[in-house]
Design an enzyme around this catalytic site. Structure first.
Site, PDB file in Angstrom:
ATOM      1  N   THR A  73      19.647 -59.081  34.926  1.00 16.09           N
ATOM      2  CA  THR A  73      20.767 -58.258  35.361  1.00 16.09           C
ATOM      3  C   THR A  73      20.302 -56.884  35.799  1.00 16.09           C
ATOM      4  O   THR A  73      19.317 -56.353  35.274  1.00 16.09           O
ATOM      5  CB  THR A  73      21.801 -58.104  34.224  1.00 16.09           C
ATOM      6  N   ASP A  74      21.005 -56.332  36.773  1.00 13.87           N
ATOM      7  CA  ASP A  74      20.821 -54.933  37.124  1.00 13.87           C
ATOM      8  C   ASP A  74      21.495 -54.095  36.040  1.00 13.87           C
ATOM      9  O   ASP A  74      22.327 -54.582  35.284  1.00 13.87           O
ATOM     10  CB  ASP A  74      21.468 -54.675  38.489  1.00 13.87           C
ATOM     11  N   LYS A  75      21.108 -52.831  35.940  1.00 14.16           N
ATOM     12  CA  LYS A  75      21.742 -51.951  34.957  1.00 14.16           C
ATOM     13  C   LYS A  75      22.950 -51.244  35.565  1.00 14.16           C
ATOM     14  O   LYS A  75      24.068 -51.399  35.095  1.00 14.16           O
ATOM     15  CB  LYS A  75      20.739 -50.914  34.435  1.00 14.16           C
ATOM     16  N   THR A  76      22.702 -50.483  36.629  1.00 12.38           N
ATOM     17  CA  THR A  76      23.753 -49.643  37.194  1.00 12.38           C
ATOM     18  C   THR A  76      24.850 -50.489  37.827  1.00 12.38           C
ATOM     19  O   THR A  76      24.592 -51.304  38.706  1.00 12.38           O
ATOM     20  CB  THR A  76      23.162 -48.684  38.242  1.00 12.38           C
ATOM     21  N   LEU A 123      17.005 -54.958  34.708  1.00 10.21           N
ATOM     22  CA  LEU A 123      16.239 -54.304  35.763  1.00 10.21           C
ATOM     23  C   LEU A 123      16.814 -52.917  36.018  1.00 10.21           C
ATOM     24  O   LEU A 123      18.015 -52.775  36.237  1.00 10.21           O
ATOM     25  CB  LEU A 123      16.311 -55.126  37.054  1.00 10.21           C
TER      26      LEU A 123
END
Length: 752
Positions: free
Chosen positions: A388-391, A644
């Site tokens: 997963t992306d964070k933002t 990520l």
């Protein structure tokens, strides 16, 4: 496409020349027909049969059905296999057909949308699929852009337009685009310039081209003049654009892949079992067949009714085949039917599950969960790893200015357990030109160095970070009030200041910084304002000394609190230096092809140096509700979780801890590496020790089994990949900037 270009005489193979109103140009290239479906009416049956028989289990059933057509070896009626087989294949084909029908509907919806196009001097509505290269298309506010368009004219008097690119990159923030500088198009109906661009490619943010006018003049064209297909026009009433890439030639189309043939995990396992059973059957069949023929030749030699009446070679072939068909019940045809029916039922249950109903989607009706593929639903229970992306995924993507490093001190608050500031940048009383000069400069840089625009009094930013910084400057009483293409205005504690925008050096993932070159109208002074990642800006700072040392400590403090940081710098530029630099930049921007960006960056580097430190900002991006609880449940299910992020390692570590990726009682092992080979070697050693129940040598493991590994690359703060959960799990990994440096593996107690 290449064949048409060769015959069309449209220039060298490295260029595409697009001229509005040129009939040859319109018919030389792709139409704007968009196709995302997998099958056509004519290809469905042969392609689906090919896909189904690409699976070993289906080939096995086909072999059984063919053998049963031979009456001398078939112990049962062949229809007992053929009918269930046809039924099973038809059921699978119907499922695939229904899935692809939805894709056809979406294609038809997009292709039939109406757009206004200039034909023979008149604005006429046509369907999206009828747009051709060279057409001048009018797109209105809120419309999806039908193809890649060269921005010719905008309703904005400064030639600005804003697009939303979430269909391409998931970002909902508006991206600015502008018409070619110095080009004034009064009558779009009479426009006859030629856009010279490259072949279609996958680079979404590269469009190094030029515009050739009938009078012989030439203008530089970049990605700032390209409106990409699948984006939406926002905050702009209308634009006119020249179609340069259509259909599968668009940037979006070039990044598409043919729909893959997907196998569920159960299908792969069944295929492996089918191969094993098939080999086992052959072994039994030929063993029993040989034994049967031996009995016929010895003990049953006089049993005339058992002999087939053919040659010996014939008997030695028929009897094993009979045994093979008799043992075919090991994999009954009903097995495939049950699996296919179950798959379809599971996909229906997902839609029926009331706990997966989302009332916020398509409000007020809400929306149930939808299985886009009926063949893969059971794989949801087989997931072992989530990336997963964070933002914007784990976090709300709503930024809030929390603190700053200014004049050697930390200003701001909100994280008292981490730092205890004594000064607030929002409570400074009136400005004093001598005492508060650092604060004033800091606030002015925030209010000026950005790409934010004002739409009906509201901020329209390309990123939530920029919006948060501009709002912070306003709270410091330096308010951004107006912006045109060439002028930006601020209200500095009641006094209006106006600046000419000489040049904007855009932010991108390679530069990791942006700069704005301004001339103050009142004084004529030229200043360069810069902001960006600390590793980029600090390297461009003038000198070093105690100020840079303190800045580094402050950045680490912010990162430990999970805050996103940016460093600010500025310098003054002499008039003669600017003129020489502008001439070099103009030359670099006229370079065509892939080398333009490289040449432009070299020119940027000659100005973006010797910066004076202004300060640093710290922004908070809060976690979404329920993130720690969700990740905890996923970990309980035995799923490995990767995060990520482009933040500094300290920030990533704090955020991962807040998410519940690791806790204070666990061991964090840090691996710093230069190559994938070295990383794999070190990880294997650690995994072997952890799985053996031994300490990996970096401190005690948690519960004598689970640990958390952090893998980083020492060359950059950026692009950190964080994972946790499971034996030998990883918490962060650098994935870019792999330069030659010393390899290192570090670790320690639970605090490390």
């Amino acid at each position: 496409y290449s064949f048409c270009t060769l015959l069309g005489g449209g220039g060298p193979m490295s260029e595409r020349r697009v001229t509005p109103g040129d009939a040859d140009c319109a018919h030389k290239y792709q139409t704007n027909l968009v196709v995302n479906s997998k099958y056509t009416l004519w290809s469905f049956i042969p392609l689906n049969i090919y896909e189904q028989f690409g699976r070993p289990l289906n080939l096995y059933f086909l072999l059984i059905a063919m053998l049963q057509l031979i009456s001398i070896i078939a112990p049962v009626n062949p229809l007992s296999t053929i009918i269930p087989l046809v039924f099973a294949f038809s059921l699978t084909a119907i499922k695939e057909g229904l899935d692809d029908r939805e894709r056809h509907r979406e294609d038809a919806k997009f292709n039939s949308r109406k757009y206004e196009v200039i034909h023979e001097g008149v604005l006429r509505p046509i369907e999206s699929q009828e747009i051709r290269v060279g057409d001048i298309v009018k797109v209105r506010k809120g419309d999806e852009i039908p193809c890649d368009l060269f921005l010719l004219k905008s309703s904005d008097e400064d030639g600005l337009a804003y697009i939303r690119t979430d269909n391409l990159d998931g970002e909902i923030d508006l991206k600015p685009r502008n018409c070619v500088e110095g080009l004034v198009v009064d009558n779009v109906f009479a426009f006859r310039g030629t856009i010279v661009c490259g072949h279609p490619d996958q680079k979404l943010y590269t469009f190094n081209s030029r515009l050739e006018m009938p009078d012989g003049s030439s203008h530089t064209v970049s990605s700032m003049q390209l409106l990409l297909q699948s984006c939406f026009l926002q905050n702009t009433d209308w634009v006119y654009g020249v179609a340069v890439y259509t259909g599968s030639d668009t940037k979006c189309g070039q990044n598409k892949q043919d729909p893959p043939i997907k196998w569920a995990g159960v299908d792969r396992q069944v295929s492996h079992y089918a191969i094993f059973v098939f080999i086992f059957q052959l072994t039994i069949a030929f063993s029993m067949g040989i034994a049967g023929n031996v009995v016929l030749d010895t003990k049953a030699k006089d049993a005339w009714y058992l002999h087939l009446g053919g040659t010996k070679a014939y008997e030695y072939l028929v009897i094993p085949m009979r045994f093979f068909l008799l043992t075919s019940v090991m994999i009954p045809i009903s097995f495939k039917v049950i699996i296919d029916v179950s798959k379809y039922y599971i996909s229906l249950v997902i839609g029926w599950d009331i706990t997966m109903f989302d009332p916020d989607i398509d409000a007020p009706k809400g929306s149930p969960a939808k299985a886009n593929s009926t063949a893969l639903a059971e794989d949801l229970g087989q997931i072992k790893c989530i990336l997963t992306d964070k933002t914007g995924t784990l976090t709300d993507n709503i930024m809030e200015f929390k603190a700053c490093s200014l004049n050697g001190e930390i200003c701001g608050g909100g994280h008292g357990t981490v730092f205890n500031p004594s000064i607030s940048p929002f409570d400074m009383g009136g400005f004093d030109s001598r005492k508060d000069a650092p604060f004033m400069l800091f606030a002015k840089v925030l209010a000026l160095c950005h790409s934010v625009a004002l739409e009906d009094g509201e901020l329209a930013a390309s990123s939530p970070d920029e919006e948060a910084l501009v709002k912070a400057a306003a709270r410091m009483r330096v308010r951004f009030t107006a912006r045109t293409k060439n002028v930006i205005t601020i209200d500095n504690d009641g006094a209006e200041e106006t600046y000419d925008i000489l040049h904007t050096m855009e932010f991108n993932s390679d530069r990791k910084m942006m700069s704005l070159l301004l001339r103050q109208q009142m004084t004529g002074q030229i200043i360069l304002l810069s902001k960006g990642a600390d590793d980029k800006l600090i390297a461009r700072m003038e000198g070093g000394g105690e100020a840079i040392t303190l800045l580094g400590k402050h950045l680490s403090t912010f990162a430990s609190a999970g805050l996103r940081t940016l460093v600010l710098g500025h310098r003054t530029v002499a008039e003669d230096v600017y003129e020489k630099w502008a001439a070099r930049l103009d030359t670099a921007q006229k370079v065509t092809g892939d080398k333009r960006d490289e040449e432009v960056q070299k020119v940027y580097d000659t100005l973006e140096f010797g910066l004076k430190l202004v300060g640093a900002t710290a922004i908070e991006d809060k976690l979404q509700d329920g993130v720690p609880e969700t990740i905890s449940k996923l970990r309980e299910a035995g799923i490995n979780f990767w995060m990520l992020t482009g933040d500094k390692f300290e920030t990533a570590k704090q955020i991962s801890r807040s998410c519940g990726l690791w806790t204070a009682g666990e061991t964090l092992v840090t691996l710093t590496y230069e190559s994938d080979t070295q990383l794999q070697t070190d990880l294997k050693k650690l995994l072997d020790k952890v799985q053996a129940g031994d300490s990996p040598g970096f401190g005690s493991t948690v519960n004598e089994q689970y640990g958390t590994f952090s893998v980083t690359n020492p060359t950059s703060y950026e692009d950190t990949l964080t994972q946790d959960s499971g034996v030998g799990s990883t918490s962060s990994r650098k994935v870019q900037n792999r330069k030659k440096k010393r390899k290192r593996v570090t670790g320690g107690d639970p605090q490390n």
